[in-house]
Write a protein that holds these residues in place. Structure first.
Motif, PDB file in Angstrom:
ATOM      1  N   SER A   1      17.645  -9.382 -12.701  1.00  0.00           N
ATOM      2  CA  SER A   1      16.777 -10.549 -12.749  1.00  0.00           C
ATOM      3  C   SER A   1      16.133 -10.644 -14.124  1.00  0.00           C
ATOM      4  N   GLU A   2      15.709 -11.847 -14.485  1.00  0.00           N
ATOM      5  CA  GLU A   2      15.049 -12.056 -15.768  1.00  0.00           C
ATOM      6  C   GLU A   2      13.622 -11.520 -15.788  1.00  0.00           C
ATOM      7  N   ASP A   3      13.063 -11.166 -14.631  1.00  0.00           N
ATOM      8  CA  ASP A   3      11.704 -10.627 -14.603  1.00  0.00           C
ATOM      9  C   ASP A   3      11.682  -9.112 -14.771  1.00  0.00           C
ATOM     10  N   GLY A   4      12.851  -8.491 -15.030  1.00  0.00           N
ATOM     11  CA  GLY A   4      12.909  -7.053 -15.288  1.00  0.00           C
ATOM     12  C   GLY A   4      12.964  -6.203 -14.049  1.00  0.00           C
ATOM     13  N   CYS A   5      13.191  -6.788 -12.873  1.00  0.00           N
ATOM     14  CA  CYS A   5      13.255  -6.037 -11.611  1.00  0.00           C
ATOM     15  C   CYS A   5      14.680  -5.993 -11.077  1.00  0.00           C
ATOM     16  N   ILE A   6      14.892  -5.073 -10.136  1.00  0.00           N
ATOM     17  CA  ILE A   6      16.151  -4.974  -9.406  1.00  0.00           C
ATOM     18  C   ILE A   6      15.894  -5.464  -7.988  1.00  0.00           C
ATOM     19  N   TYR A   7      16.770  -6.329  -7.498  1.00  0.00           N
ATOM     20  CA  TYR A   7      16.584  -6.928  -6.184  1.00  0.00           C
ATOM     21  C   TYR A   7      17.683  -6.465  -5.232  1.00  0.00           C
TER      22      TYR A   7
ATOM     23  N   LEU B   1       7.350 -11.565  -4.760  1.00  0.00           N
ATOM     24  CA  LEU B   1       8.660 -10.936  -4.783  1.00  0.00           C
ATOM     25  C   LEU B   1       8.921 -10.064  -3.578  1.00  0.00           C
ATOM     26  N   LEU B   2       7.874  -9.469  -3.021  1.00  0.00           N
ATOM     27  CA  LEU B   2       8.073  -8.541  -1.926  1.00  0.00           C
ATOM     28  C   LEU B   2       8.381  -9.285  -0.642  1.00  0.00           C
ATOM     29  N   PRO B   3       9.227  -8.698   0.238  1.00  0.00           N
ATOM     30  CA  PRO B   3       9.667  -9.400   1.433  1.00  0.00           C
ATOM     31  C   PRO B   3       8.537  -9.853   2.341  1.00  0.00           C
ATOM     32  N   GLN B   4       7.432  -9.093   2.421  1.00  0.00           N
ATOM     33  CA  GLN B   4       6.394  -9.457   3.373  1.00  0.00           C
ATOM     34  C   GLN B   4       5.529 -10.610   2.896  1.00  0.00           C
ATOM     35  N   GLN B   5       5.644 -10.980   1.604  1.00  0.00           N
ATOM     36  CA  GLN B   5       4.859 -12.081   1.078  1.00  0.00           C
ATOM     37  C   GLN B   5       5.655 -13.365   1.201  1.00  0.00           C
ATOM     38  N   GLN B   6       5.059 -14.417   1.750  1.00  0.00           N
ATOM     39  CA  GLN B   6       5.764 -15.655   2.000  1.00  0.00           C
ATOM     40  C   GLN B   6       5.248 -16.821   1.155  1.00  0.00           C
ATOM     41  N   ASN B   7       4.348 -16.546   0.199  1.00  0.00           N
ATOM     42  CA  ASN B   7       3.813 -17.610  -0.633  1.00  0.00           C
ATOM     43  C   ASN B   7       4.881 -18.102  -1.595  1.00  0.00           C
TER      44      ASN B   7
ATOM     45  N   VAL C   1      18.364 -16.099   2.165  1.00  0.00           N
ATOM     46  CA  VAL C   1      17.939 -14.731   2.474  1.00  0.00           C
ATOM     47  C   VAL C   1      16.951 -14.258   1.411  1.00  0.00           C
ATOM     48  N   ARG C   2      15.817 -13.752   1.862  1.00  0.00           N
ATOM     49  CA  ARG C   2      14.785 -13.229   0.972  1.00  0.00           C
ATOM     50  C   ARG C   2      15.056 -11.758   0.652  1.00  0.00           C
ATOM     51  N   PRO C   3      14.496 -11.216  -0.433  1.00  0.00           N
ATOM     52  CA  PRO C   3      14.765  -9.829  -0.817  1.00  0.00           C
ATOM     53  C   PRO C   3      14.313  -8.823   0.243  1.00  0.00           C
ATOM     54  N   LEU C   4      15.119  -7.793   0.412  1.00  0.00           N
ATOM     55  CA  LEU C   4      14.765  -6.681   1.281  1.00  0.00           C
ATOM     56  C   LEU C   4      13.889  -5.678   0.528  1.00  0.00           C
ATOM     57  N   LYS C   5      14.164  -5.501  -0.770  1.00  0.00           N
ATOM     58  CA  LYS C   5      13.408  -4.542  -1.582  1.00  0.00           C
ATOM     59  C   LYS C   5      13.493  -4.967  -3.042  1.00  0.00           C
ATOM     60  N   VAL C   6      12.406  -4.716  -3.770  1.00  0.00           N
ATOM     61  CA  VAL C   6      12.349  -5.012  -5.205  1.00  0.00           C
ATOM     62  C   VAL C   6      11.933  -3.746  -5.938  1.00  0.00           C
ATOM     63  N   LEU C   7      12.720  -3.353  -6.937  1.00  0.00           N
ATOM     64  CA  LEU C   7      12.444  -2.134  -7.701  1.00  0.00           C
ATOM     65  C   LEU C   7      11.958  -2.494  -9.097  1.00  0.00           C
ATOM     66  N   GLU C   8      10.866  -1.871  -9.504  1.00  0.00           N
ATOM     67  CA  GLU C   8      10.308  -2.077 -10.834  1.00  0.00           C
ATOM     68  C   GLU C   8      10.349  -0.777 -11.612  1.00  0.00           C
ATOM     69  N   GLY C   9      10.569  -0.871 -12.929  1.00  0.00           N
ATOM     70  CA  GLY C   9      10.615   0.331 -13.751  1.00  0.00           C
ATOM     71  C   GLY C   9      11.009   0.064 -15.184  1.00  0.00           C
ATOM     72  N   HIS C  10      11.789  -1.001 -15.415  1.00  0.00           N
ATOM     73  CA  HIS C  10      12.169  -1.353 -16.782  1.00  0.00           C
ATOM     74  C   HIS C  10      10.986  -1.994 -17.513  1.00  0.00           C
ATOM     75  N   GLY C  11      11.097  -2.036 -18.822  1.00  0.00           N
ATOM     76  CA  GLY C  11      10.068  -2.669 -19.632  1.00  0.00           C
ATOM     77  C   GLY C  11      10.227  -4.180 -19.641  1.00  0.00           C
ATOM     78  N   GLU C  12       9.752  -4.810 -20.680  1.00  0.00           N
ATOM     79  CA  GLU C  12       9.831  -6.262 -20.776  1.00  0.00           C
ATOM     80  C   GLU C  12      11.280  -6.708 -20.939  1.00  0.00           C
ATOM     81  N   GLY C  13      11.551  -7.909 -20.447  1.00  0.00           N
ATOM     82  CA  GLY C  13      12.891  -8.465 -20.553  1.00  0.00           C
ATOM     83  C   GLY C  13      13.655  -8.385 -19.254  1.00  0.00           C
ATOM     84  N   SER C  14      14.908  -8.717 -19.323  1.00  0.00           N
ATOM     85  CA  SER C  14      15.752  -8.849 -18.133  1.00  0.00           C
ATOM     86  C   SER C  14      16.423  -7.541 -17.761  1.00  0.00           C
ATOM     87  N   VAL C  15      16.864  -7.484 -16.508  1.00  0.00           N
ATOM     88  CA  VAL C  15      17.844  -6.496 -16.059  1.00  0.00           C
ATOM     89  C   VAL C  15      19.148  -7.265 -15.900  1.00  0.00           C
TER      90      VAL C  15
END
Length: 610
Positions: free
Chosen positions: A513-519, A542-548, A572-586
């Motif tokens: 994703s362009e937000d630097g996360c893995i979905y 981004l997290l599955p339990q949030q519906q906003n 289908v909404r994300p099951l899990k979102v992983l964060e860890g990279h710096g700025e920029g895309s994955v």
């Protein structure tokens, strides 16, 4: 497929503290005297199992026949019994195959057309493609024998109607040039022509590859116990579960697929390491080996690096490209890596030594994607800036075939598990399916609202996954021929080639994703919603339990599907979102044997696990 707990003659996960051998009886069924005399049991490994090679194939054919009959498909069952189990039909088909080989070696090309048109041998398009090769061979033999009039007649009457089946561009043009030449070698395209005998042998090899191995089984049909195939598959699955353990509650055990070994689902939740080394953004990654002991990454610094996923040390730095690396792919054996670059070349690297083994140039501009043909260490397919897909023979460094049809640059390409079908994605927002052998376009898939940045088949060839520059990844059911799921939550609109792929036996979808996360998404999510109410989340939802979120629509530039088809697409909404990279895309994410790799714009390669 759901597996119920098995009885004493069928293996299954036990709720007791002791795991029984799949075919053993419980100790409680034996007396103390019997247990004392009973030999010690041994868990037999799969490699210790030996079958009778002479009868094994025939028994599989019998099981398939019984299964087809139980499925109430009498026409298919009858065809199977007549063409596979029947000795006479098998012998007749084998004779047809041998007749074609004999005609080629004897130069009797006029008889081939009648033989290959026999029912059950080749599809129509493949017949025409092979027939072009046969007339081509006869034409070159006429030129070699200085029979110019025969060559001209053959070119105009036989080859001209089949011109669009030529294996490589301008092949017919080169043949036409030879009508005024004295020898075959006068044309640059045919300077390596080996002569009549060797070229006939090559044509026979092409025919054998098309047909595959044929067999004739003798003997009468044997008795097969009722529902025997399903019983065997349940026993095999139960044995696999007993080896890895099953932590679920009692009751039915759901097996997602029979094509790979059972593995309990464990989502990655830990970032083990961010591997440094590249001096620019990392565009692509791939895992090497059956368990992913090594990984390869390609970056905008024009280099590839091979790292260890165990101790994160650099094994090799692969230098030779003069522009950014768009794609890297590992062969089935894990011994070779292919890379596509902005310099227009494809390079092949030896994993053990890190040396460049070969370089191919296609004159098509940037090579955005390159993939190995399954089961073949000498063939790859590439997608380039000039809108053309190219199939390559690495050993001869030649193009086997080109695939034209996209109206803009091709960004992604892949094979199905058989190696006989190719899928390609393009900037023109279309996905095309191709016959890898015949070279023809089988289907043009529309309906995406953005450029196609990645394509991948599942292991069964039933589903096709595509990454699109409209903030969605899409799943097509190829049997129903429609888009069934749309995976959202990530960002993919402006950066170059954000990719997605299948994970965990195709039960999950994973992507960058362009937000630097893995979905991560479940392939089939019971909580998915109709596409008529598509929601695009903001950065904080981004997290599955949030519906906003706020509604977001992308108006199509052309009508791609009917209203009925559109409303049947599930979001289908994300099951899990992983964060860890710096700025920029994955840009790229791959999964193998529980290991996850990510390619970041921060110049780092992420190693994830459970």
């Amino acid at each position: 497929m759901s597996l119920l707990p098995t009885s004493q003659n069928q293996a299954g996960p036990s709720t007791s503290s002791e795991t029984l051998h799949p075919h053993s009886k419980s100790d409680t069924a034996l007396t103390s005297r019997q247990r004392e005399k009973a030999p010690l049991r041994k868990n037999v490994d799969v490699d210790e199992i030996k079958f009778d090679d002479n009868g094994f194939d025939q028994e599989i054919d019998l099981l398939i026949s019984q299964y087809l009959e139980s499925r109430s498909v009498p026409t298919i069952a009858e065809f199977w019994n007549e063409n596979v189990l029947s000795m006479n039909d098998s012998r007749e088909k084998k004779e047809w195959i041998e007749d074609v080989e004999r005609c080629i070696l004897d130069g009797d090309y006029s008889s081939i057309e009648g033989i290959i048109s026999k029912p059950g041998l080749l599809k129509y398009q493949t017949q025409k493609s092979f027939l072009y090769l046969c007339w081509r061979q006869q034409f070159l033999e006429h030129v070699e024998n200085r029979e110019s009039q025969k060559a001209f007649n053959l070119l105009s009457k036989r080859l001209k109607p089949l011109e669009h089946y030529q294996p490589v561009p301008y092949d017919f043009y080169s043949l036409s040039y030879l009508t005024s030449a004295s020898t075959v070698h006068d044309a640059p395209t045919f300077r390596d022509w080996a002569g009549v005998g060797p070229e006939r042998e090559r044509l026979v090899a092409v025919w054998r590859e098309l047909m595959g191995s044929e067999r004739c089984d003798d003997g009468e049909r044997r008795y097969v116990a009722p529902d025997r195939l399903r019983t065997l598959l349940k026993q095999a699955a139960a044995w696999q579960i007993s080896q890895v353990g099953y932590a679920g509650d009692t009751g039915a055990v759901k097996i997602p697929t029979l094509l790979t070994d059972y593995r309990p689902l464990q989502l990655p939740d830990r970032l083990y390491h961010l591997i440094k080394g590249h001096t620019a953004n990392v565009k692509c990654v791939d895992l090497i080996g059956s368990h992913g002991e090594l990984e390869v990454s390609g970056a905008s610094d024009s280099t590839l690096r091979i790292f260890s996923t165990e101790d994160y040390t650099t094994k090799h730095v692969l230098q030779g490209h003069t522009s950014r690396i768009w794609s890297c792919s590992t062969s089935d054996s894990g011994s070779l890596v292919a890379s596509g670059s902005g310099d227009g070349s494809i390079r092949f690297w030896d994993v053990a030594s890190g040396e460049c083994m070969n370089v191919l140039y296609g004159d098509g501009g940037d090579v955005y994607s390159v993939k190995w043909r399954p089961g073949r260490e000498n063939q790859v397919v590439s997608a380039s800036y000039d809108r053309i897909l190219r199939s390559w023979d690495i050993e001869t460094s030649k193009q086997l075939r080109t695939f034209s049809g996209h109206s803009q640059s091709t960004l992604a390409v892949t094979f199905d598990y058989t190696g006989n079908m190719i899928a390609s994605g393009s900037k023109d927002k279309h996905i095309r399916l191709w016959d890898a052998v015949g070279g023809t376009c089988i289907k043009n898939i529309t309906g995406c609202l953005g450029e196609i940045t990645s394509v991948e088949f599942d292991q069964q060839g039933r589903y096709l996954l595509a990454g699109c520059k409209d903030n969605s990844n899409r799943l097509w059911d190829l049997r129903m021929q429609r888009n069934i799921y749309r995976y959202t939550g990530h960002q993919n609109t402006s950066k170059n080639l954000i990719r997605c792929s299948f994970a965990h036996d195709a039960s999950l979808i994973i992507g960058g994703s362009e937000d630097g996360c893995i979905y991560l998404w479940e392939r089939e999510n019971s909580s998915s919603t109709s596409s008529s109410s598509m929601i695009a989340p903001d950065q904080k939802s981004l997290l599955p339990q949030q519906q906003n979120g706020t509604p977001s629509f992308y108006p199509p530039r052309e009508k791609a599907m009917t209203t009925t088809d559109k409303t049947s697409i599930q979001t289908v909404r994300p099951l899990k979102v992983l964060e860890g990279h710096g700025e920029g895309s994955v840009f790229d994410v791959v999964w193998k044997d529980g290991k996850v790799l990510s390619a970041g714009e921060d110049g780092l390669v992420g190693v994830w696990g459970t």
